[in-house]
Design an enzyme around this catalytic site. Structure first.
Site, PDB file in Angstrom:
ATOM      1  N   LYS A  67       0.831  -1.203   0.000  1.00  0.00           N
ATOM      2  CA  LYS A  67       0.000   0.000   0.000  1.00  0.00           C
ATOM      3  C   LYS A  67       0.871   1.259   0.000  1.00  0.00           C
ATOM      4  O   LYS A  67       2.000   1.234   0.473  1.00  0.00           O
ATOM      5  CB  LYS A  67      -0.877  -0.020   1.247  1.00  0.00           C
ATOM      6  CG  LYS A  67      -2.017   0.973   1.263  1.00  0.00           C
ATOM      7  CD  LYS A  67      -2.905   0.697   2.483  1.00  0.00           C
ATOM      8  CE  LYS A  67      -4.100   1.663   2.509  1.00  0.00           C
ATOM      9  NZ  LYS A  67      -3.686   3.028   2.820  1.00  0.00           N
ATOM     10  N   ASP A  80       7.750   3.424 -10.042  1.00  0.00           N
ATOM     11  CA  ASP A  80       6.592   4.169  -9.537  1.00  0.00           C
ATOM     12  C   ASP A  80       6.505   5.505 -10.270  1.00  0.00           C
ATOM     13  O   ASP A  80       7.491   6.244 -10.313  1.00  0.00           O
ATOM     14  CB  ASP A  80       6.759   4.407  -8.037  1.00  0.00           C
ATOM     15  CG  ASP A  80       5.497   4.980  -7.392  1.00  0.00           C
ATOM     16  OD1 ASP A  80       4.635   5.503  -8.124  1.00  0.00           O
ATOM     17  OD2 ASP A  80       5.387   4.899  -6.158  1.00  0.00           O
TER      18      ASP A  80
END
Length: 298
Positions: A3, A32
């Site tokens: 998460k 990312d």
């Protein structure tokens, strides 16, 4: 993976640094879209490996740039656009089943951008003993893991169409005269290179590391889940582990981050307050310089 905010970047960076300290040549790669690896390492990073410490290299791949490169390569195989440009009779491309393929080239599904970034990064991994990927939050990661099979099948279909188009151009006498064959050959070479990298990644994801002391014959991968001891974070970690197991991906370690020890006393909380105070001071200065309202919530 895990998460957002659980400490994936700090955990992967720490593991990379520890592995490099043991003498392994390590490359850590962030895929990312919201990169923080460079901030964690206090180093400016880009799409090429940069040595940040002895035996430790780091890079940040831009998924958007990688997707653009993939899309441009696939667009060169867009047989519909090519045949339309040659002025073939209306309906020819639809009859050959190229319309749907062309639409997919225009709007690839979610997750293709990050898998394209990983595939691009693979070209930089030769010569390293270990490659660590600092991935995006769970939702991105789960889509990423589903994409290789789709993308390989999609590329195979595009390459199959390329063969059919070569035959059509030959029958119509348009291939050599229009230069279309050369364009398609160049496109095929680029796309096959991308397919090979995605296939390599797909195999590695499904190949667990060999036991310690056993020599491995090829690339392997292990997925490490990072979480925090909160109800929401733990629930998401459990879901991620379940999904990884269901997809046949090795996951044998889970990192629980940001644990508050029972013995933590006043000194611990005072350190937390001082740390927050330092950051708040920087944020106040930034907001004041930009006339941006700052709301501090206790």
């Amino acid at each position: 993976g895990g998460k957002g905010g659980v400490g994936k970047t700090s955990s992967s960076s720490s593991f990379a640094a520890a592995s490099a300290a043991e003498g392994k040549k390590v490359l850590i790669i962030s895929t990312d879209p919201a990169h923080s690896l460079g901030d964690a390492l206090c180093e400016p990073l880009n799409g090429r490996p940069r040595e940040v410490a002895d035996n430790l290299f780091a890079m940040e791949v831009d998924p958007e740039e990688a997707l653009k490169e993939l899309r441009e390569s696939l667009k060169m195989l867009d047989a519909k656009a090519l045949l339309d440009s040659l002025g073939l009779p209306g309906g020819t491309t639809a009859a050959l089943g190229l319309t749907e393929l062309s639409e997919l080239l225009e709007s690839p599904p979610p997750g293709v951008d990050e898998i394209a970034a990983v595939a691009k990064a693979i070209t930089e991994t030769e010569g390293f003993d270990m490659v660590i990927f600092d991935t995006a939050p769970t939702g991105h990661t789960l889509r990423l893991l589903e994409v290789p099979t789709f993308l390989i099948n999609f590329i195979d279909r595009a390459l199959s169409v390329r063969k059919s188009i070569g035959g059509v151009l030959g029958m119509l006498g348009l291939g050599l005269a229009s230069g279309a064959d050369d364009k398609l050959d160049e496109a095929e070479k680029k796309v096959r290179s991308i397919r090979d990298r995605v296939a390599f990644l797909s195999r590695a994801l499904k190949t667990p590391p060999s036991p310690k002391g056993v020599v491995s014959n090829g690339a392997s991968a292990e997925f490490v889940v990072v979480t925090r001891p909160t109800e929401l974070d733990a629930a998401e970690a459990e879901r991620l582990v379940h999904e990884l197991k269901a997809q046949g991906i090795c996951c044998r370690r889970l990192v629980v981050n940001q644990i508050i020890q029972e013995a933590s006393g006043e000194a611990y909380w005072q350190a937390r307050v001082e740390s927050q105070g330092k950051i708040l001071k920087e944020l106040r200065t930034t907001c004041e310089a930009r006339t941006l309202p700052l709301y501090e919530v206790g």
